[in-house]
Write a protein that holds these residues in place. Structure first.
Motif, PDB file in Angstrom:
ATOM      1  N   PHE A   1       0.841  -1.203   0.000  1.00  0.00           N
ATOM      2  CA  PHE A   1       0.000   0.000   0.000  1.00  0.00           C
ATOM      3  C   PHE A   1       0.879   1.256   0.000  1.00  0.00           C
ATOM      4  CE2 PHE A   1      -2.085   3.483   2.217  1.00  0.00           C
ATOM      5  CZ  PHE A   1      -3.312   3.553   1.583  1.00  0.00           C
ATOM      6  N   SER A   2       1.858   1.296   0.911  1.00  0.00           N
ATOM      7  CA  SER A   2       2.678   2.513   0.984  1.00  0.00           C
ATOM      8  C   SER A   2       3.532   2.675  -0.275  1.00  0.00           C
ATOM      9  CB  SER A   2       3.525   2.544   2.255  1.00  0.00           C
ATOM     10  OG  SER A   2       4.242   1.355   2.414  1.00  0.00           O
ATOM     11  N   GLU A   3       4.015   1.553  -0.815  1.00  0.00           N
ATOM     12  CA  GLU A   3       4.784   1.647  -2.068  1.00  0.00           C
ATOM     13  C   GLU A   3       3.913   2.171  -3.210  1.00  0.00           C
ATOM     14  OE1 GLU A   3       7.849  -2.059  -1.148  1.00  0.00           O
ATOM     15  OE2 GLU A   3       6.233  -2.342  -2.616  1.00  0.00           O
ATOM     16  N   GLU A   4       2.677   1.711  -3.242  1.00  0.00           N
ATOM     17  CA  GLU A   4       1.799   2.124  -4.343  1.00  0.00           C
ATOM     18  C   GLU A   4       1.410   3.600  -4.230  1.00  0.00           C
ATOM     19  OE1 GLU A   4      -0.553  -1.059  -5.945  1.00  0.00           O
ATOM     20  OE2 GLU A   4      -2.267   0.272  -6.121  1.00  0.00           O
ATOM     21  N   VAL A   5       1.192   4.058  -3.000  1.00  0.00           N
ATOM     22  CA  VAL A   5       0.892   5.480  -2.813  1.00  0.00           C
ATOM     23  C   VAL A   5       2.079   6.310  -3.319  1.00  0.00           C
ATOM     24  CG1 VAL A   5       0.537   7.322  -1.104  1.00  0.00           C
ATOM     25  CG2 VAL A   5      -0.726   5.166  -0.892  1.00  0.00           C
ATOM     26  N   LYS A   6       3.290   5.892  -2.957  1.00  0.00           N
ATOM     27  CA  LYS A   6       4.485   6.645  -3.383  1.00  0.00           C
ATOM     28  C   LYS A   6       4.648   6.596  -4.903  1.00  0.00           C
ATOM     29  CE  LYS A   6       6.778   5.916   0.989  1.00  0.00           C
ATOM     30  NZ  LYS A   6       7.395   4.774   1.681  1.00  0.00           N
ATOM     31  N   TYR A   7       4.398   5.420  -5.477  1.00  0.00           N
ATOM     32  CA  TYR A   7       4.487   5.252  -6.930  1.00  0.00           C
ATOM     33  C   TYR A   7       3.553   6.240  -7.640  1.00  0.00           C
ATOM     34  CZ  TYR A   7       2.835   2.888 -11.279  1.00  0.00           C
ATOM     35  OH  TYR A   7       2.406   2.591 -12.548  1.00  0.00           O
ATOM     36  N   LEU A   8       2.331   6.346  -7.126  1.00  0.00           N
ATOM     37  CA  LEU A   8       1.356   7.252  -7.737  1.00  0.00           C
ATOM     38  C   LEU A   8       1.780   8.713  -7.556  1.00  0.00           C
ATOM     39  CD1 LEU A   8      -1.945   5.441  -6.710  1.00  0.00           C
ATOM     40  CD2 LEU A   8      -1.234   5.930  -9.056  1.00  0.00           C
ATOM     41  N   GLN A   9       2.231   9.027  -6.358  1.00  0.00           N
ATOM     42  CA  GLN A   9       2.648  10.411  -6.099  1.00  0.00           C
ATOM     43  C   GLN A   9       3.825  10.805  -6.987  1.00  0.00           C
ATOM     44  OE1 GLN A   9       3.017  10.158  -1.826  1.00  0.00           O
ATOM     45  NE2 GLN A   9       0.963  10.989  -1.493  1.00  0.00           N
TER      46      GLN A   9
ATOM     47  N   TYR B   1       2.218   4.415   8.197  1.00  0.00           N
ATOM     48  CA  TYR B   1       1.918   5.036   6.908  1.00  0.00           C
ATOM     49  C   TYR B   1       0.434   4.857   6.538  1.00  0.00           C
ATOM     50  CZ  TYR B   1       3.023   6.713   2.245  1.00  0.00           C
ATOM     51  OH  TYR B   1       3.081   7.460   1.103  1.00  0.00           O
ATOM     52  N   LEU B   2      -0.060   3.666   6.840  1.00  0.00           N
ATOM     53  CA  LEU B   2      -1.451   3.336   6.472  1.00  0.00           C
ATOM     54  C   LEU B   2      -2.478   4.037   7.376  1.00  0.00           C
ATOM     55  CD1 LEU B   2      -3.386   1.461   4.818  1.00  0.00           C
ATOM     56  CD2 LEU B   2      -2.876  -0.374   6.431  1.00  0.00           C
ATOM     57  N   LYS B   3      -2.095   4.259   8.622  1.00  0.00           N
ATOM     58  CA  LYS B   3      -3.027   4.709   9.664  1.00  0.00           C
ATOM     59  C   LYS B   3      -3.990   5.849   9.258  1.00  0.00           C
ATOM     60  CE  LYS B   3      -3.081   5.760  14.584  1.00  0.00           C
ATOM     61  NZ  LYS B   3      -2.293   6.030  15.781  1.00  0.00           N
ATOM     62  N   PRO B   4      -3.495   6.947   8.699  1.00  0.00           N
ATOM     63  CA  PRO B   4      -4.434   8.050   8.412  1.00  0.00           C
ATOM     64  C   PRO B   4      -5.511   7.717   7.384  1.00  0.00           C
ATOM     65  CG  PRO B   4      -2.204   8.559   7.619  1.00  0.00           C
ATOM     66  CD  PRO B   4      -2.103   7.295   8.405  1.00  0.00           C
ATOM     67  N   TYR B   5      -5.323   6.636   6.648  1.00  0.00           N
ATOM     68  CA  TYR B   5      -6.284   6.284   5.595  1.00  0.00           C
ATOM     69  C   TYR B   5      -7.433   5.414   6.125  1.00  0.00           C
ATOM     70  CZ  TYR B   5      -2.631   7.902   2.382  1.00  0.00           C
ATOM     71  OH  TYR B   5      -1.705   8.654   1.721  1.00  0.00           O
ATOM     72  N   ILE B   6      -7.298   4.934   7.375  1.00  0.00           N
ATOM     73  CA  ILE B   6      -8.249   3.946   7.895  1.00  0.00           C
ATOM     74  C   ILE B   6      -9.495   4.623   8.498  1.00  0.00           C
ATOM     75  CG2 ILE B   6      -8.543   2.006   9.506  1.00  0.00           C
ATOM     76  CD1 ILE B   6      -5.415   1.715   9.386  1.00  0.00           C
ATOM     77  N   GLN B   7     -10.656   4.104   8.105  1.00  0.00           N
ATOM     78  CA  GLN B   7     -11.934   4.666   8.573  1.00  0.00           C
ATOM     79  C   GLN B   7     -13.010   3.605   8.503  1.00  0.00           C
ATOM     80  OE1 GLN B   7     -14.116   8.085   6.954  1.00  0.00           O
ATOM     81  NE2 GLN B   7     -12.147   8.841   6.244  1.00  0.00           N
ATOM     82  N   ASP B   8     -14.153   3.871   9.124  1.00  0.00           N
ATOM     83  CA  ASP B   8     -15.318   3.010   8.930  1.00  0.00           C
ATOM     84  C   ASP B   8     -15.888   3.318   7.545  1.00  0.00           C
ATOM     85  OD1 ASP B   8     -17.657   1.675   8.834  1.00  0.00           O
ATOM     86  OD2 ASP B   8     -18.576   2.643  10.563  1.00  0.00           O
ATOM     87  N   SER B   9     -15.699   2.410   6.607  1.00  0.00           N
ATOM     88  CA  SER B   9     -16.063   2.750   5.226  1.00  0.00           C
ATOM     89  C   SER B   9     -17.553   2.602   4.947  1.00  0.00           C
ATOM     90  CB  SER B   9     -15.238   1.925   4.245  1.00  0.00           C
ATOM     91  OG  SER B   9     -15.401   0.564   4.499  1.00  0.00           O
ATOM     92  N   ILE B  10     -18.269   1.882   5.775  1.00  0.00           N
ATOM     93  CA  ILE B  10     -19.722   1.753   5.550  1.00  0.00           C
ATOM     94  C   ILE B  10     -20.375   3.138   5.607  1.00  0.00           C
ATOM     95  CG2 ILE B  10     -21.893   0.946   6.601  1.00  0.00           C
ATOM     96  CD1 ILE B  10     -20.686  -1.707   6.999  1.00  0.00           C
TER      97      ILE B  10
END
Ligand code: IMO
Ligand code: MG
Length: 406
Positions: free
Chosen positions: A79-87, A191-200
């Motif tokens: 996940f963190s690698e992919e975020v960096k790749y996109l950025q 790195y992942l933490k800020p992206y986590i939420q209740d998605s429902i």
């Protein structure tokens, strides 16, 4: 407002990324509901190519909010690698546009190790998918919410310790370096933490607002844990039922889009009735550049299997077909499609005369060669479902719309 679901109707790699990209520019919300970084979705915009594994394709357009739903398994390192790749490619990625469900399960380095030692005969992508879903079902998994509640690393240490004591006794393959893995998980977890939420709550909010929503399937129907060619399958529900369990929110999809490749491919082991182990198969592989986006493996190639597709359509209730890779069939003297199996399980083919003309880049149906149109018409008739669009090349603009998508 409209709600779409895009699913692979075969064994994956049908060209979902392109359709997802085409739609996502108009979407407010894009949801992944199953699978993990075993997916390889290629999105091409202009001269830029993006290969996504875990992040939904809606991220590239910059407009949509993207959700990795509870039915997914997330490897925080990938996940963190992919975020960096996109950025690095200039795509804006931030927690207000990308949400990971707190109920999604975490893929660990232990899962990747287990994938290697347990799943050799399936020919998996090696991304730890099966073992992560296994732990979920065993009720021993680690969820993204454990990163929020502070128990993540303790849980990871317990998980790694438990597996180590078993694996050291059972397998020759040396176990992972646990200390190194703890450090990696700690870093990637942060790195992942800020992206986590209740998605429902997030998904339901968009639904209530009357937003345009797209559900992006990964893999294909015959890799489904229930409906696929078990045990040569992936470990998630790749067909339409997975959209409900994997996102937690009920909605009626206006367009249930089945992505159908104009021939068939499969990566990894398992049955493939129309497979061609000859020069014709080799030619399909070359024409279609059929090499895995995730593992680089050559894909197995064969003729279209309509009999099998019929089953896919029963399972998913598709009401719109997107036919992909049609341009790869030019130049064959004849083209075959399986319409039944005989008593020995061998495919019974219907033969179509081929066409010499290039199809790549055609956007107007009247410009297609007559024999090509006959092939398409037969697919439509056999599957009793309209072909809404036809992809005629890798570029975003290489497309024929037979039926409006919006
Ligand atoms: P996209 O989304 C094609 C196949 C693997 C293997 C089996 C199980 O790009 O269409 P896994 O790693 O999931 O446990 O492997 O499933 N497989 C795919 N084949 N496209 C994919 O994804 C795939 N994801 C998994 O090759 O046979
Ligand atoms: Mg792929």
């Amino acid at each position: 407002m409209a709600k779409y679901i895009v699913l692979g109707a075969q064994w994956g790699d049908e060209g979902k990324g392109k359709i997802v990209d085409l739609l996502s520019g108009k979407m407010d919300l894009v949801v992944r509901f199953q699978g993990g970084a075993n997916a390889g979705h290629t999105v091409i915009i202009g001269d830029k190519k993006y290969v996504l594994h875990i992040i939904p394709g809606g991220i590239v357009s910059g407009k949509a909010t993207n959700v990795i739903g509870n039915g997914c398994v997330v490897d925080p390192i990938i996940f963190s690698e992919e975020v960096k790749y996109l950025q690095d490619k200039g795509v804006k990625v931030s927690p207000d546009k990308l949400i990971v469900s707190s109920q999604a399960h975490i893929v660990t380095p232990v899962h990747k190790y287990l994938d290697k030692v347990l799943n050799k005969k399936i020919g998996t992508t090696g991304r730890g998918i099966g073992p992560a879903y296994g732990d979920k079902i065993h009720r021993t998994g680690i969820r993204a919410e454990n990163i929020l509640d502070g128990s993540f690393i303790d849980r990871f240490c317990e998980h790694a310790g438990n597996y180590k004591s078993i694996c050291d006794q059972v397998y020759d393959e040396p176990f992972i370096d646990v200390d190194e893995a703890v450090a990696e998980m700690e870093k990637a977890g942060k790195y992942l933490k800020p992206y986590i939420q209740d998605s429902i709550e997030v998904i339901y909010g968009f639904l209530k607002k009357g937003a345009n929503i797209l559900y992006e399937g990964a893999q294909g129907t015959f890799l489904d844990i229930d409906h696929g060619t078990y045990p040569f399958v992936t470990s998630s529900s790749t067909s339409i039922g997975g959209a409900y369990t994997g996102s937690g929110v009920f909605m009626e999809f206006d367009k249930r889009i089945g992505i159908v490749k104009a021939y068939t491919t499969r990566v990894g082991e398992g049955p493939f009735p129309t497979e061609l182990n000859d020069a014709t198969g080799e030619r399909l592989r070359k024409n279609g550049n059929e090499f895995g986006a995730t593992t680089g493996r050559p894909r197995r190639c064969g003729w279209l299997d309509l009999k099998l597709l019929k089953r896919s359509f029963m399972i998913n209730g598709f009401n719109y077909i997107s036919l992909s890779k049609l341009s790869c069939l030019s130049g064959f003297e004849k083209i075959l499609a399986a319409v039944d199996y005989d008593s020995k399980g061998q495919p019974v083919y219907k033969e179509f005369p081929g066409w010499e003309e290039e199809v790549e880049g055609i956007t107007d149906i009247s410009k297609l060669p007559a024999n090509c149109v006959k092939y398409i018409d037969f697919i439509e008739e056999y599957l009793e479902t309209p072909i809404g669009m036809i992809s005629t090349g890798p570029d975003r603009n290489n497309i024929i719309f037979k039926e409006a998508l919006f």
